[in-house]
Design an enzyme around this catalytic site. Structure first.
Site, PDB file in Angstrom:
ATOM      1  N   GLU A   1      58.825   7.586 103.725  1.00  0.00           N
ATOM      2  CA  GLU A   1      60.182   7.189 103.153  1.00  0.00           C
ATOM      3  C   GLU A   1      60.809   7.041 103.930  1.00  0.00           C
ATOM      4  O   GLU A   1      61.628   7.849 104.156  1.00  0.00           O
ATOM      5  CB  GLU A   1      59.886   6.766 101.603  1.00  0.00           C
ATOM      6  CG  GLU A   1      60.078   8.577 101.236  1.00  0.00           C
ATOM      7  CD  GLU A   1      60.079   8.028  99.663  1.00  0.00           C
ATOM      8  OE1 GLU A   1      58.244   8.630  98.761  1.00  0.00           O
ATOM      9  OE2 GLU A   1      60.248   8.031  99.215  1.00  0.00           O
TER      10      GLU A   1
ATOM     11  N   CYS B   1      63.764  11.726  96.291  1.00  0.00           N
ATOM     12  CA  CYS B   1      62.601  11.884  97.512  1.00  0.00           C
ATOM     13  C   CYS B   1      61.127  11.681  96.619  1.00  0.00           C
ATOM     14  O   CYS B   1      60.667  12.334  96.097  1.00  0.00           O
ATOM     15  CB  CYS B   1      63.300  13.392  97.714  1.00  0.00           C
ATOM     16  SG  CYS B   1      64.669  13.671  98.307  1.00  0.00           S
TER      17      CYS B   1
HETATM   18  N1  SAH Z   1      65.358  19.464 102.355  1.00  0.00           N
HETATM   19  C1  SAH Z   1      66.847  18.536 102.534  1.00  0.00           C
HETATM   20  C2  SAH Z   1      66.550  16.867 102.473  1.00  0.00           C
HETATM   21  C3  SAH Z   1      65.325  16.387 101.796  1.00  0.00           C
HETATM   22  S1  SAH Z   1      66.171  16.256 100.140  1.00  0.00           S
HETATM   23  C4  SAH Z   1      67.147  19.625 101.150  1.00  0.00           C
HETATM   24  O1  SAH Z   1      66.666  20.145 100.377  1.00  0.00           O
HETATM   25  O2  SAH Z   1      68.694  19.447 101.750  1.00  0.00           O
HETATM   26  C5  SAH Z   1      67.921  15.142  99.999  1.00  0.00           C
HETATM   27  C6  SAH Z   1      68.503  16.056  98.673  1.00  0.00           C
HETATM   28  O3  SAH Z   1      67.829  15.178  97.635  1.00  0.00           O
HETATM   29  C7  SAH Z   1      68.036  17.296  98.325  1.00  0.00           C
HETATM   30  O4  SAH Z   1      69.696  17.904  98.441  1.00  0.00           O
HETATM   31  C8  SAH Z   1      67.259  17.525  97.241  1.00  0.00           C
HETATM   32  O5  SAH Z   1      67.631  18.709  96.683  1.00  0.00           O
HETATM   33  C9  SAH Z   1      67.682  16.512  96.281  1.00  0.00           C
HETATM   34  N2  SAH Z   1      66.642  16.434  95.767  1.00  0.00           N
HETATM   35  C10 SAH Z   1      65.632  16.258  95.588  1.00  0.00           C
HETATM   36  N3  SAH Z   1      64.600  16.126  94.179  1.00  0.00           N
HETATM   37  C11 SAH Z   1      65.673  15.366  93.469  1.00  0.00           C
HETATM   38  C12 SAH Z   1      65.653  14.306  92.307  1.00  0.00           C
HETATM   39  N4  SAH Z   1      64.568  15.101  91.607  1.00  0.00           N
HETATM   40  N5  SAH Z   1      67.219  14.396  91.833  1.00  0.00           N
HETATM   41  C13 SAH Z   1      67.618  14.898  92.888  1.00  0.00           C
HETATM   42  N6  SAH Z   1      67.980  14.645  93.483  1.00  0.00           N
HETATM   43  C14 SAH Z   1      66.812  15.667  93.971  1.00  0.00           C
END
Ligand code: SAH
Length: 347
Positions: A87, A333
């Site tokens: 996505e 995500c």
């Molecule tokens: N793996 C990379 C990029 C993808 S995640 C990383 O960890 O940075 C992108 C961002 O969304 C990251 O900061 C992650 O921690 C955050 N994220 C993941 N799940 C989330 C959620 N449920 N609520 C808010 N942010 C979230």
């Protein structure tokens, strides 16, 4: 197995199709960057198109569903050529349109709050598949190569970009090349959960991309609770790597910080963040948890977020609360894909 034409740069395509005149390869490459199927490549001979179609996929990430929120945020589901689904999200800002794209099918980092990693890693995406996401959305939004609709990229969709290092690097170099979409590296942000050796390696690549670090805690104990990667790399090592990235690239480091009620929002956390971000250009982006299921109790209220924001600002931290966009279309995500793939398996 058919190969993905966009996995190759224009120079590599010239090598692959050596009997083709250079200008033809260039025309072909232009079509690929416009999300064209072979049937529409009108200035390429039919027999050549048929031959290419037998061997190479032209559109490696096809949009199969789009959800549009009231604020203009759009969520895309892409089908890859092997049927896997990933996505992306486009967000409209004053300065342009940012596409958040996926770099892996699934993820093996296993962060507690993140839906992308819940089923582990399925596979890495190739550079051409990532490029395909950008090309498909650019076309969908009415853009071309010269008049781009997508102006900025964030590698914050599904996947850990630095866990797919070589493909991601090739993608960044390709998408920023003039013969492709020419998106400036300064307009590209790579987000990582904190793979220290890869951050150090990235610093040496001579790229101008922004580095975003998903910090989400100010002590190793708390970070380890939610992010398995923190068991391998301490916050101290992570911050040293971030500073090194700044020293080498001159790019300000951005820390993402998901607010987790009762876990990472204490006065001590504010003081720690002030210490962590002191002495080099950095910025903290506070994110409201996009909570589903078991996590519901960990989400904080806007007033609590505001209080933590003020504590940080008072301590001299450059800080913002991330504007929340597209919540009604499951912007976080992996959430939409889980729903879609769940629906598929249910039928
Ligand atoms: N793996 C990379 C990029 C993808 S995640 C990383 O960890 O940075 C992108 C961002 O969304 C990251 O900061 C992650 O921690 C955050 N994220 C993941 N799940 C989330 C959620 N449920 N609520 C808010 N942010 C979230």
């Amino acid at each position: 197995m058919k190969k993905i034409m966009l996995d190759y740069t224009l120079v590599e395509i010239r090598g692959l199709l050596a009997d083709l005149p250079a200008f033809r390869s260039k025309q072909l490459y232009k079509w690929l960057n416009l999300d064209a199927e072979y049937s529409t490549m009108s200035n390429i001979a039919l027999d050549l198109r048929a031959k290419l179609a037998d061997e190479y996929i032209a559109r490696p990430a096809q949009i199969v569903d789009v959800l549009t929120a009231k604020d203009g945020t759009r969520k895309y589901l892409f089908r890859l050529s092997d049927g896997n689904i990933v996505e992306g999200v486009s967000m409209v800002y004053e300065h342009g349109t940012t596409l958040c794209l996926s770099t892996q099918v699934g993820c093996r980092m296993g962060c507690a709050f993140c839906a992308s990693g819940r089923d582990g890693l399925v596979r890495n995406m190739s550079s051409g598949e990532m490029l395909g996401e950008v090309i498909a959305v650019n076309k969908y939004l009415g853009g071309t190569c010269d008049g781009r609709a997508v102006t900025n990229l964030v590698l914050m969709g599904m996947g850990e970009p630095l866990d797919n290092y070589d493909h991601v690097l090739k993608f960044i170099r390709t998408v920023s090349a003039p013969e492709s979409l020419n998106i400036g590296q300064r307009n590209i942000s790579l987000s990582t959960c904190g793979l220290v050796p890869e951050i150090l390696r990235l610093a040496e690549e001579g790229l101008g991309v922004n580095l975003t670090i998903s910090l989400h805690a100010t002590t190793d104990v708390t970070r380890r609770k939610n992010m398995p990667v923190a068991k391998t790399y301490s916050i101290d090592r992570l911050i040293s790597a971030a500073k090194y990235y700044f020293d080498k690239t001159g790019r300000r480091v951005i820390y993402e910080y998901v607010l987790l009620k009762g876990e990472n929002m204490s006065p001590a956390d504010a003081a720690n963040l002030a210490r962590i971000t002191r002495g080099y250009p950095s910025h903290v982006n506070l994110i409201m948890l996009n909570a589903s299921g078991a996590l519901k109790n960990t989400a904080c209220t806007p007033a609590e977020a505001r209080a933590f924001f003020c504590a940080l600002a008072e301590a001299g931290v450059s800080v913002t609360i991330r504007r929340s966009v597209g919540a009604e279309i499951e912007g976080a995500c992996g959430q939409l894909r889980r729903k879609f793939v769940g629906d598929l398996t249910a039928t």
